[in-house]
Structures are given as structure tokens and as C-alpha cells.
Design a protein around this motif. Sequence first.
Motif, mmCIF file in Angstrom:
data_model
loop_
_atom_site.group_PDB
_atom_site.id
_atom_site.type_symbol
_atom_site.label_atom_id
_atom_site.label_comp_id
_atom_site.label_asym_id
_atom_site.label_seq_id
_atom_site.Cartn_x
_atom_site.Cartn_y
_atom_site.Cartn_z
ATOM 1 N N ALA A 222 0.826 -1.210 0.000
ATOM 2 C CA ALA A 222 0.000 0.000 0.000
ATOM 3 C C ALA A 222 0.861 1.261 0.000
ATOM 4 O O ALA A 222 0.386 2.341 -0.362
ATOM 5 C CB ALA A 222 -0.935 -0.006 1.216
ATOM 6 N N GLY A 223 2.126 1.125 0.378
ATOM 7 C CA GLY A 223 3.044 2.262 0.375
ATOM 8 C C GLY A 223 3.645 2.574 -0.989
ATOM 9 O O GLY A 223 4.387 3.544 -1.144
ATOM 10 N N ARG B 117 -12.385 2.300 -6.177
ATOM 11 C CA ARG B 117 -12.389 2.005 -7.607
ATOM 12 C C ARG B 117 -11.724 3.171 -8.325
ATOM 13 O O ARG B 117 -11.966 4.329 -7.997
ATOM 14 C CB ARG B 117 -13.814 1.837 -8.127
ATOM 15 N N PHE B 118 -10.895 2.825 -9.310
ATOM 16 C CA PHE B 118 -10.209 3.866 -10.070
ATOM 17 C C PHE B 118 -9.855 3.307 -11.429
ATOM 18 O O PHE B 118 -10.112 2.131 -11.714
ATOM 19 C CB PHE B 118 -8.991 4.403 -9.307
ATOM 20 N N SER B 119 -9.288 4.148 -12.285
ATOM 21 C CA SER B 119 -8.967 3.686 -13.636
ATOM 22 C C SER B 119 -7.532 4.036 -14.009
ATOM 23 O O SER B 119 -6.925 4.948 -13.449
ATOM 24 C CB SER B 119 -9.941 4.266 -14.662
ATOM 25 N N TYR B 120 -7.042 3.276 -14.978
ATOM 26 C CA TYR B 120 -5.707 3.452 -15.538
ATOM 27 C C TYR B 120 -5.884 3.367 -17.046
ATOM 28 O O TYR B 120 -6.486 2.410 -17.548
ATOM 29 C CB TYR B 120 -4.793 2.326 -15.032
ATOM 30 N N THR B 121 -5.421 4.381 -17.750
ATOM 31 C CA THR B 121 -5.496 4.383 -19.209
ATOM 32 C C THR B 121 -4.082 4.300 -19.757
ATOM 33 O O THR B 121 -3.191 5.034 -19.330
ATOM 34 C CB THR B 121 -6.196 5.648 -19.730
ATOM 35 N N TYR B 122 -3.913 3.405 -20.724
ATOM 36 C CA TYR B 122 -2.607 3.194 -21.348
ATOM 37 C C TYR B 122 -2.753 3.356 -22.849
ATOM 38 O O TYR B 122 -3.701 2.843 -23.444
ATOM 39 C CB TYR B 122 -2.089 1.783 -21.017
ATOM 40 N N ASP B 123 -1.820 4.063 -23.441
ATOM 41 C CA ASP B 123 -1.770 4.286 -24.887
ATOM 42 C C ASP B 123 -2.951 5.148 -25.323
ATOM 43 O O ASP B 123 -4.021 4.646 -25.654
ATOM 44 C CB ASP B 123 -1.746 2.957 -25.655
ATOM 45 N N ILE C 120 -8.289 8.941 -10.208
ATOM 46 C CA ILE C 120 -8.749 8.571 -8.870
ATOM 47 C C ILE C 120 -9.550 9.733 -8.329
ATOM 48 O O ILE C 120 -9.030 10.852 -8.210
ATOM 49 C CB ILE C 120 -7.559 8.260 -7.934
ATOM 50 N N ASP C 121 -10.813 9.492 -8.026
ATOM 51 C CA ASP C 121 -11.702 10.536 -7.492
ATOM 52 C C ASP C 121 -11.649 11.813 -8.342
ATOM 53 O O ASP C 121 -11.460 12.916 -7.823
ATOM 54 C CB ASP C 121 -11.358 10.854 -6.037
ATOM 55 N N ASP D 150 -1.774 4.299 -0.409
ATOM 56 C CA ASP D 150 -2.541 4.370 0.831
ATOM 57 C C ASP D 150 -2.990 5.786 1.184
ATOM 58 O O ASP D 150 -3.807 5.987 2.075
ATOM 59 C CB ASP D 150 -1.790 3.722 1.995
ATOM 60 N N ALA D 151 -2.500 6.785 0.454
ATOM 61 C CA ALA D 151 -2.944 8.169 0.678
ATOM 62 C C ALA D 151 -4.205 8.498 -0.126
ATOM 63 O O ALA D 151 -4.935 9.432 0.226
ATOM 64 C CB ALA D 151 -1.838 9.151 0.315
ATOM 65 N N VAL D 152 -4.463 7.736 -1.194
ATOM 66 C CA VAL D 152 -5.613 8.057 -2.058
ATOM 67 C C VAL D 152 -6.582 6.895 -2.235
ATOM 68 O O VAL D 152 -7.645 7.059 -2.831
ATOM 69 C CB VAL D 152 -5.152 8.570 -3.448
#
Length: 187
Positions: free
Chosen positions: A27-28, A87-93, A54-55, A79-81
Motif C-alpha cells: 500500500a506504500g 475504484r479507479f482507472s488506468y489508461t494506457y496508450d 482517482i476521485d 494508501d494516501a488516495v
Amino acid sequence: MPRQIFQLKMSLAGTRPPVWRRVLVPAGYTLDRLHRVVQHAMGWRDCHLHSFEIDAMQYGEPDPDGELALRDELDVRLDAVLGKGSRFSYTYDFGDWWEHDLVVEDALTADPDERYPVCLAGERACPPEGIGGPLGYQALLEALDDETGAGDLVNPRHAMLRDWAGSAFDPSGFDPDRATTLLRRFC
């Protein structure tokens, strides 16, 4: 205080059948390290830009030209966010636009005898880079399903896609142990 570990599930949006991974990460970790985890667990080659959302906040590598308003991923610890259930997202390319849906399934205490990160499970191979996003990947899967070439007259692109992917590409293949080896080597 014992280290906290997040169990994350990452799913590649827009793919059928689904492409997903379940990983354990400290988490760190900062978001830039999580970027490397996503890259190696999924099977990407890290040749394109990426961002996290994220948010409603965007994180990534800062753009020296200032065209992309991203907060620096080096400055943000998970662990701060995030917390259990986040739930969050990651976009690649940003050309092919591969969106990954991520969820923190659990927050655990680190096992002192375990090395992290770890890939626990997953299904299906990562799409090849440059295939054209989810629509291009779907076209490739259709071409691979047409092994005999019977559909090549209807869709001449099938033969080209099969040749482009090569005989070594197996869309159903995924090995979590191999992913763990890569995670430990590069993350």
C-alpha cells in the motif's frame, strides 16, 4: 507497524472474453510503481503514455509542455488516495486507449515471508501493442477464430491480422507465476 498490502483486481475494459489480473502490492507504493505493476502483470511493453484517474483527479508523468494537466504520480502513495473498496482507472496508450478498471478488493497485513508484488491470478493474454484498441483486438480474435481461413473471402483482413499477430500469440494464455517473476524483477 506491519506493512499493509492491497489486493487489486485490474480488468481491461471493452474486451470479451475478459482480460484481468489479481495482484498483491504494498500500500506504500507510489502510483509510478503501480504503473509498472500494471504494465508487467497485464503484459504491456510500456511504450506509450498513461494516466490514472482517482476521485476525478488525473495522475501520471508530468507533461513538460503543460498540455496534459496531470498530477505527478511520483508524489502519490496508494494508501494516501485509496482504501479497501476504492475504484479507479488506468489508461494506457492514448491512441489505442486501453482503459483498465481497478478495484482495491482487500487491505491485508503483509506476510513477512512473502515478497511483493505478487500476481495471484488472471485470465487471458494481454492484447498485442498497436492492435487498435478494443475494436482492433476484437477483430484479431475473430480472425484467430477463423483458423481455416474460410472467412477470408468475407473479411480479407483476417489473414493479415493472423499474420501480424504471429503463430506464437495465444489469446487464452496467461501464467501468473511468470507475471510474478516479471513484477519482482522490474517493480
